[in-house]
Design a protein around this motif. Sequence first.
Motif, short mmCIF file in Angstrom:
data_model
loop_
_atom_site.label_atom_id
_atom_site.label_comp_id
_atom_site.label_asym_id
_atom_site.label_seq_id
_atom_site.Cartn_x
_atom_site.Cartn_y
_atom_site.Cartn_z
N GLU A 157 24.86 -17.05 -18.11
CA GLU A 157 23.94 -18.37 -19.57
C GLU A 157 23.14 -19.93 -19.28
OE1 GLU A 157 26.73 -18.10 -17.82
OE2 GLU A 157 27.97 -19.63 -17.61
N TRP A 158 22.51 -20.23 -17.39
CA TRP A 158 22.11 -20.79 -17.97
C TRP A 158 20.49 -20.52 -18.09
CZ3 TRP A 158 24.99 -23.78 -12.31
CH2 TRP A 158 25.80 -24.30 -13.35
N GLY A 159 20.24 -18.86 -18.05
CA GLY A 159 18.72 -18.61 -17.61
C GLY A 159 18.73 -17.96 -16.71
N GLY A 160 17.26 -18.34 -16.06
CA GLY A 160 16.48 -17.63 -14.79
C GLY A 160 16.54 -18.87 -13.76
N ARG A 162 15.28 -22.69 -13.88
CA ARG A 162 15.55 -23.38 -13.93
C ARG A 162 15.54 -24.50 -12.88
NH1 ARG A 162 20.60 -20.89 -11.82
NH2 ARG A 162 20.34 -19.41 -13.00
N ARG A 203 29.84 -27.62 -20.24
CA ARG A 203 29.81 -28.46 -19.68
C ARG A 203 30.39 -30.00 -19.10
NH1 ARG A 203 25.69 -28.19 -15.95
NH2 ARG A 203 25.41 -30.43 -14.28
N LEU A 249 20.09 -34.59 -12.12
CA LEU A 249 20.20 -34.47 -13.04
C LEU A 249 21.76 -33.70 -13.50
CD1 LEU A 249 19.72 -33.98 -15.98
CD2 LEU A 249 18.44 -31.90 -15.37
N LEU A 307 19.58 -26.33 -20.48
CA LEU A 307 20.81 -26.37 -20.17
C LEU A 307 20.89 -27.58 -19.15
CD1 LEU A 307 23.73 -25.59 -17.99
CD2 LEU A 307 21.58 -24.86 -16.65
N ALA A 308 19.00 -28.05 -18.71
CA ALA A 308 18.21 -28.99 -18.09
C ALA A 308 17.99 -30.15 -19.46
CB ALA A 308 16.87 -29.14 -17.88
N THR A 337 9.71 -29.59 -22.39
CA THR A 337 10.79 -29.64 -21.60
C THR A 337 11.20 -30.81 -20.99
OG1 THR A 337 11.35 -27.89 -20.83
CG2 THR A 337 13.18 -29.04 -20.12
N SER A 383 22.37 -31.48 -20.52
CA SER A 383 22.79 -32.31 -19.43
C SER A 383 22.13 -33.37 -19.14
CB SER A 383 22.45 -31.04 -17.90
OG SER A 383 23.30 -30.14 -17.97
N LEU A 384 20.69 -33.51 -19.74
CA LEU A 384 20.34 -35.00 -19.55
C LEU A 384 20.81 -35.37 -20.96
CD1 LEU A 384 17.91 -36.80 -18.42
CD2 LEU A 384 16.68 -36.01 -20.93
N ILE A 429 12.75 -32.42 -14.97
CA ILE A 429 12.99 -33.11 -15.48
C ILE A 429 14.29 -34.68 -14.87
CG2 ILE A 429 15.60 -33.70 -17.24
CD1 ILE A 429 12.73 -32.11 -17.85
N TRP A 488 15.06 -28.48 -13.22
CA TRP A 488 16.18 -29.65 -12.23
C TRP A 488 15.57 -30.64 -12.24
CZ3 TRP A 488 20.33 -28.19 -14.80
CH2 TRP A 488 21.33 -29.28 -15.12
N LYS A 518 17.19 -20.64 -22.37
CA LYS A 518 18.90 -20.96 -21.88
C LYS A 518 18.42 -22.34 -20.43
CE LYS A 518 21.46 -16.48 -22.51
NZ LYS A 518 21.33 -17.41 -24.21
N TRP A 519 17.46 -21.39 -19.16
CA TRP A 519 17.38 -22.89 -18.10
C TRP A 519 16.70 -24.52 -18.93
CZ3 TRP A 519 12.20 -24.90 -18.42
CH2 TRP A 519 10.95 -24.17 -18.70
#
Lengths: 313, 446
Positions: free
Chosen positions: A266-269, A273, B121, A213, B303-304, B278, B307-308, A280, A277, B299-300
């Motif tokens: 800003e990306w979270g924990g 995360r 991004r 991703l 972000l995912a 998600t 990005s997707l 997804i 990743w 936030k996470w």
Amino acid sequence: MALVIPKESYSGKIYNVTLGTGAKAVTIGGASALPYLTFEGTFPNRPAVALEVTDIAPDDWPETVKKAVSGAASNPVQWAKFCQQSGADVVALRLIGTHPDQQNKSADEAAKIAAEVAAAIDIPLIILGSGHVEKDTQVLQAAAAATRGKNCTIGKAVEENYKTIAAAAMANDHKLIAMSQLDVNLAKQLNILLSQMGFDKERIIMDPMSSALGYGLEYTYSVMERIRQAALLQNDPMMQTPVVCDIGANVWKVKETMAADAEVPEWGGLEDRALAWEAITASAMITAGADMLIMRHPGAAAKTKELIAELMG
Amino acid sequence: MALSGVEIFKHLPKTNCKKCGHPTCLAFAMKLAAKQASLDACPDASEDAKKILGESAAPPIRGITLGLGDKAVKVGEEICLFRHDKKFFNPNVFAVAIKASEAGDAAAKKIDAVKHSEIDRVGQKLRVDAIAVTDEGGDAAKFASVVKQVVDGAPGVPIILVSKIPATIEAGIAHCADKRPLIYAATAENAEAMAKIAKEKKASLAIAADGLDALTALSEKVKALGVDDLVLDSGARKVKDMIEHYTIIRRAAIKKNFKPLGYPIIAFAGRDNAVSETMAAAIGTMKYASIIILNNVEKWKMLALLSLRQNIYTDPQVPMQVAQNVYKVGDAKDTSPLMITTNFSLSYFIVRGEVENSKVPAWLAVMDNEGLSVLTAWAAGKFTAGKIAAFITESGVEKTIKHKELIIPGYVAILSGALEEKLPGWKITVGPREANGLPSFLKGRA
Ligand code: B12
Ligand code: SF4
């Protein structure tokens, strides 16, 4: 105006390929329509989720995923059992220690580990080389012989070394992963070459080359969509092999699965995360038609299995 | 028969007045021919033109804009089922749901999360696009108070009003009538009342039905009531139904030009489990949902998902790229280190980000490799010693900096010998393989 459901007419079908032996053998493939469109085709088998194990303790896996495989990572046999307990359909053993830049372990040492792992689990086993084109030929030959009778999946055969690796799979009744580089024509070409040397195309699993991703995922996604269209709509027998996506190796090297919370607030924990990743990335590959995934984080694999269950209805 | 751009152009006013948002009538005609604009956008089109252009003047999936101003978002106007056939054009909207029962602190928290959701991004600024205020209890006053809280707290962020009770929608829309909100939803039971509100307040209107046949019938009914800007909800909530329904809707619209389903889709991805939510939203992103409602926007998660979405909506023919140049990072001086990478946006932004992290001012030479990554460009013979040497020589960087040392990516270490030959007088240094090794590498030299 009444809605007439616009259906595709498919002339092709994905081959069924069975991995492993006994009660826990797994069959993948078999789809007769584009992914999950049950109004116009059937999906007899759910995609399989493999968890990855390495022969030597991995030094380049980020903490998050190392922690998730608990203490098991130092012993491939324990680790494989742990994967089986965690609900994996398949174990993927990557013989990374044989790489000349790693511990340069011999083919015999690797084969011994492969045989031990195969004996310790009753779910199917995938045996992957380190990705070193020359060394993989020896390693996979020895590993294939040592696991004869287990109906393992050997890989990855690439353009430069497919002959030896396919011969090893053939001689020992294993299945084969054939990898090409993000290109529909190259994927087809490799399957043709394998068929020409007498390898049964219904024993091949295609690896279109995965990406993570945010790092080229769209290339893999579109190549897979095109492969499925060629297989089903154009009835191309050389594209009808099931597809495997080796995602863990790509996901767990990108910054999103490693950077500490404080570094990128800003990306979270990080924990959430990193798991997301891989989950997804897996979701995208499943949507594009993957028949099998090779993953690293048991938590992400469990979520992926939930998604698959919901997709299969 | 589809008309060509030039044929369509013949029927336009030819005044180039720009009211349609395009620089010329011809440019607008081209968009019409590509099914990416609707004739409605030209206020001066004659009745004759409307008749002649008819079907060919409307895209198979209608474009809908939510909100006004710089935070407005447009969805729809897609023309293909697979991104490799052309590309996906208007990225889906992610909206967070705020329940009426969350009025006050809980709502304030979510509003704050939306306001601070922006991430950068690969050179694009991405964020949670919209807020959906949802009513479950039917308390119109409470619903309206949350709408007001959102309008005041997140000015400009497009709003979706979620209630099946016309009076509740009416109470809510009083606070955002002039902001082009989306109303969710007209159903078979309330269609007349909802259509009336949507028309009066110039809002777009989502229609919700159980299944595709009912959705088709409702779409025709609401359209006959005079609402043009529709959004579709077929009732799909499980991912399997989402893929099936949305594929049928998209196919019917694009391949059969089936007008009742030629509108953007709204998906409700909300789940108790955040990872499952998600994943459901990811399926919506890939499979044709234009508006996706989430319960929470951690936030996470964003972000995912963002990005997707960026991956899926990039042009498959043209990789994202940046201009060839020698970029200055931080307060670089003529003694600062010089590095080279390719002009693939992803490579550039990753490397630049890490150089910035290092706090070591530096020069980053970015070479045009048609948007290929370092290794891909190298494998394709576009990032060779000869080409790099020519680029460095022609870039004029020798006039900007005093030293002659070039740091190359670790993955192409193999180029260093040949480069030293082709760039006489230069020292070639092999950097780390992964960009995240750059901070310690650069600090270690400083
Ligand atoms: C997506 C992809 C493609 C896409 C192109 C995407 C693009 N815009 O570049 C497509 C499908 C078109 C493609 C094609 C090919 N590809 Co390709 N591709 C990939 C893939 C999956 C990801 C590439 C990527 O986006 N990386 C991310 C970017 C950010 O990486 P990067 O630019 O290298 O930057 C990193 C580092 O180099 C470093 N860095 C960058 N700049 C700098 C600068 C300094 C100073 C430093 C210190 C560090 C540094 O930081 C970055 C992050 O850490 C990789 C495999 C992989 N997983 O990496 C293969 C890969 C790069 N491809 C490969 C090949 C062989 C090809 C083809 C030749 C295949 C073929 N036979 O057709 C073609 C060539 C293209 C052509 N003929 O036009 C090989 C290269 C093998 C090698 N070692 O040489 C790879 C590695 C796959 C493999 N394992 O075999 N590819
Ligand atoms: S609004 Fe109509 S007349 Fe004006 S430029 Fe656009 S197409 Fe031409």
